[in-house]
Design an enzyme around this catalytic site. Structure first.
Site, PDB file in Angstrom:
ATOM      1  N   ASP A   1      -9.164   0.012   2.092  1.00  0.00           N
ATOM      2  CA  ASP A   1      -9.120   0.682   0.781  1.00  0.00           C
ATOM      3  C   ASP A   1     -10.382   0.379  -0.019  1.00  0.00           C
ATOM      4  O   ASP A   1     -11.000   1.274  -0.588  1.00  0.00           O
ATOM      5  CB  ASP A   1      -7.889   0.219  -0.025  1.00  0.00           C
ATOM      6  CG  ASP A   1      -6.604   0.875   0.478  1.00  0.00           C
ATOM      7  OD1 ASP A   1      -6.693   1.632   1.466  1.00  0.00           O
ATOM      8  OD2 ASP A   1      -5.534   0.622  -0.090  1.00  0.00           O
TER       9      ASP A   1
ATOM     10  N   THR B   1      -3.183   5.564  -4.093  1.00  0.00           N
ATOM     11  CA  THR B   1      -2.059   6.271  -3.450  1.00  0.00           C
ATOM     12  C   THR B   1      -0.754   6.040  -4.210  1.00  0.00           C
ATOM     13  O   THR B   1       0.047   6.954  -4.340  1.00  0.00           O
ATOM     14  CB  THR B   1      -1.895   5.806  -1.989  1.00  0.00           C
ATOM     15  OG1 THR B   1      -1.858   4.380  -1.968  1.00  0.00           O
ATOM     16  CG2 THR B   1      -3.047   6.271  -1.135  1.00  0.00           C
ATOM     17  N   THR B   2      -0.565   4.814  -4.716  1.00  0.00           N
ATOM     18  CA  THR B   2       0.653   4.514  -5.485  1.00  0.00           C
ATOM     19  C   THR B   2       0.589   5.206  -6.844  1.00  0.00           C
ATOM     20  O   THR B   2       1.556   5.825  -7.280  1.00  0.00           O
ATOM     21  CB  THR B   2       0.823   2.991  -5.655  1.00  0.00           C
ATOM     22  OG1 THR B   2       0.719   2.384  -4.377  1.00  0.00           O
ATOM     23  CG2 THR B   2       2.152   2.655  -6.268  1.00  0.00           C
TER      24      THR B   2
ATOM     25  N   ASP C   1       0.852  -1.195   0.000  1.00  0.00           N
ATOM     26  CA  ASP C   1       0.000   0.000   0.000  1.00  0.00           C
ATOM     27  C   ASP C   1       0.887   1.243   0.000  1.00  0.00           C
ATOM     28  O   ASP C   1       1.664   1.455   0.934  1.00  0.00           O
ATOM     29  CB  ASP C   1      -0.910  -0.029   1.229  1.00  0.00           C
ATOM     30  CG  ASP C   1      -1.806   1.190   1.306  1.00  0.00           C
ATOM     31  OD1 ASP C   1      -2.399   1.530   0.269  1.00  0.00           O
ATOM     32  OD2 ASP C   1      -1.885   1.820   2.371  1.00  0.00           O
TER      33      ASP C   1
END
Length: 535
Positions: free
Chosen positions: A392, A99-100, A66
């Site tokens: 998530d 997020t990545t 994550d």
């Protein structure tokens, strides 16, 4: 006189540091690109994991892919890298996923900007081109978005697909159907409120991930007091945050002189009476269950047992807050006016066994949408990562219920945006066109990295995908299970429009902000003054 005016003047305090123009820009680019490279390998369904080892004795081990968790855990010194870390946190708080992607896209934009700066194109020209490119990409994404909110069956299928797509890049990928069903059921119970506080996740070691299940009630990982009822029906609950440990003498900062132990016994008796009076005041509320955030000592526990009241102690702050929310009660600290206190209600409280542990189960709670997801797994690291993955998915689903538009995943949306930006660049005169081209190239890097992480030939796959989009096959993306280009609509690889839009806007804003930098000024470190007056 002339030579004097040409001498460099230092206006900063001793110890302060300044990086100017090219050096500052290079430092920013290197920091941001390094952060992008760090999380790049975790992107996509075949992304790799990172082990994060905490400092100090008994260091905690975290295994995760994550992006937000990785970036939160690392200490970053470079200011531009800090901007990307903060942006990733905002993405996590705002929409829960991507997020990545957002970090990698911002880093790729800056990698392209570095090449353009080397060609002597001014940062403001690049920014101007990027802004037009962002606007065009955003409009293309909006046009490609599909809304099935009017058709409940198709919308349910959309939610399941989004959940599967989100979980496919996580640890739960092998059990994604099971967990996608869990996540969708839990979010659908919220009836559109989007209040994720009502979904409680409990982690219990043992069993396997497939033993995880959704419980339609509320579970509290605490124990019921000694000799108290273990099962209650039609319960009135008083939720409190008050000290129930005053059966010990608590007189600080003063001296009490007594001439015999009998006097000490009198003080203790007075304390006991005070405690009994407090318990009587609590019982006047007409309750049969008392839940306290703090400890309940033996004497009050015994009094509650005599009155046939179930008392639960040390329900930590999050537990008390959530209980108040789901049972419809309020947290109380004083008990003088029972008529003003709002009690919680539920139909049944009983003890249930999960693995080797006893938990308290509340069913028929006032807030019908409340539920608990019980996660099982072999190690604590697996459970922690499963919880992050599920969080998530729940966040993305809650956002999709509010904003029901969806877009296709697997690099499809990125290629779609890259195509319209390239088309815009070919119609734009001047240097801004070069900046737009670089923006499109950065967007195309996301499917390239997804293919690279899976061990496929990214150059070949992305070229095929680009050709497919040129032929207006706008639903085509990468099928990472077979290493081919496929139709995302048929494969059911769907993502939330909200997540994709946020990735595009956040990454372009952060990259633009870093690109504007032409000076980095570091404050002088604080000097440690020796303490000549130790206490």
């Amino acid at each position: 006189m002339a030579s004097l005016s040409m001498a460099p003047v230092n206006i900063f305090k001793h110890g302060a540091d300044e990086e100017k123009a090219e050096t500052a820009r290079l430092s920013s680019f290197i920091g941001a690109i390094a952060i992008g490279d760090l999380v790049k390998s975790t992107l996509g369904p075949k992304g790799m994991d990172k082990i994060l080892l905490g400092g100090g004795k008994g260091a905690a081990v975290t295994v995760t892919n994550d992006g937000a968790t990785i970036l939160k855990a690392i200490g970053v010194d470079n200011p531009a890298a800090k901007v990307l870390v903060d942006m990733s946190k905002v993405q996590d708080d705002e929409v829960g996923d991507g997020t990545t992607s957002v970090t990698v896209l911002a880093a790729e934009l800056l990698r392209e900007a570095e090449l353009l700066i080397a060609k002597k194109i001014h940062p403001q020209t690049i920014i101007s081109g990027w802004r037009k490119a962002t606007q065009t990409a955003r409009e293309a994404l909006r046009e490609a978005a599909v809304d099935h909110s009017n058709d409940p069956a198709r919308f349910q299928e959309d939610l399941l697909n989004i959940s599967r797509t989100t979980l496919s890049s996580k640890l739960l990928t092998h059990h994604k159907d099971h967990f996608a069903q869990l996540a969708v059921k839990a979010v659908m119970r919220l009836k559109g409120s989007g209040n994720l506080e009502a979904i409680h996740v409990i982690k219990k070691l043992g069993g396997s991930l497939t033993d995880s299940y959704l419980d339609e009630g509320f579970l509290l990982d605490k124990k019921i007091g000694v000799n108290q009822p273990k099962r209650l029906e039609n319960v009135n609950i008083l939720i409190a945050n008050t000290g129930m440990d005053t059966d010990k003498i608590k007189i600080f900062g003063s001296r009490v002189r007594v001439d015999s132990t009998a006097k000490v016994a009198e003080i203790e008796l007075a304390e006991k009476e005070k405690m009994k009076e407090k318990v009587d005041r609590i019982l006047k509320h007409g309750i049969n269950c008392f839940i306290n955030r703090q400890l309940i000592y033996n004497y009050p526990e015994q009094l509650f047992a005599q009155a046939g009241v179930m008392a639960i102690e040390h329900a930590d702050f999050a537990g008390v807050e959530r209980l108040a929310l789901v049972t419809g009660g309020e947290i109380t600290s004083t008990f003088d006016h029972p008529e003003l206190v709002k009690l919680g209600h539920c139909k049944l409280i009983e003890e249930v066994m999960i693995g080797e542990d006893l938990l308290i189960h509340f069913s028929g709670v006032k807030m019908g949408e409340a539920c608990t997801i019980v996660l099982r797994g072999a190690t604590q690291q697996i459970l922690d990562e499963a919880e992050r993955s599920l969080h998530d998915a729940l966040c993305v689903l809650a956002q999709t219920v509010k904003e029901p538009r969806t877009v296709y995943g697997g690099g499809c949306s990125e290629m779609l945006m890259a195509k319209v930006v390239t088309d815009l660049a070919s119609r734009t005169p001047g240097k801004e066109a070069v900046a737009m081209e670089s923006f499109a190239k950065a967007l195309r890097m996301l499917p390239t990295i997804i293919a690279d992480n899976a061990g496929y030939d990214s150059a070949d796959l992305v070229a095929q995908l680009r050709a497919a989009h040129q032929e207006n096959k706008t639903t085509f993306g990468l099928n990472m299970y077979e290493g081919t280009v496929g139709n995302m609509a048929e494969l059911g690889i769907t993502e939330s429009f909200q997540v994709k839009r946020q990735v595009l806007l956040s990454a372009s804003e952060a990259a633009e902000m870093i690109l504007r930098v032409d000076n980095i000024i570091k404050a002088a470190p604080r000097k440690r003054v020796p303490d000549h007056h130790p206490c």
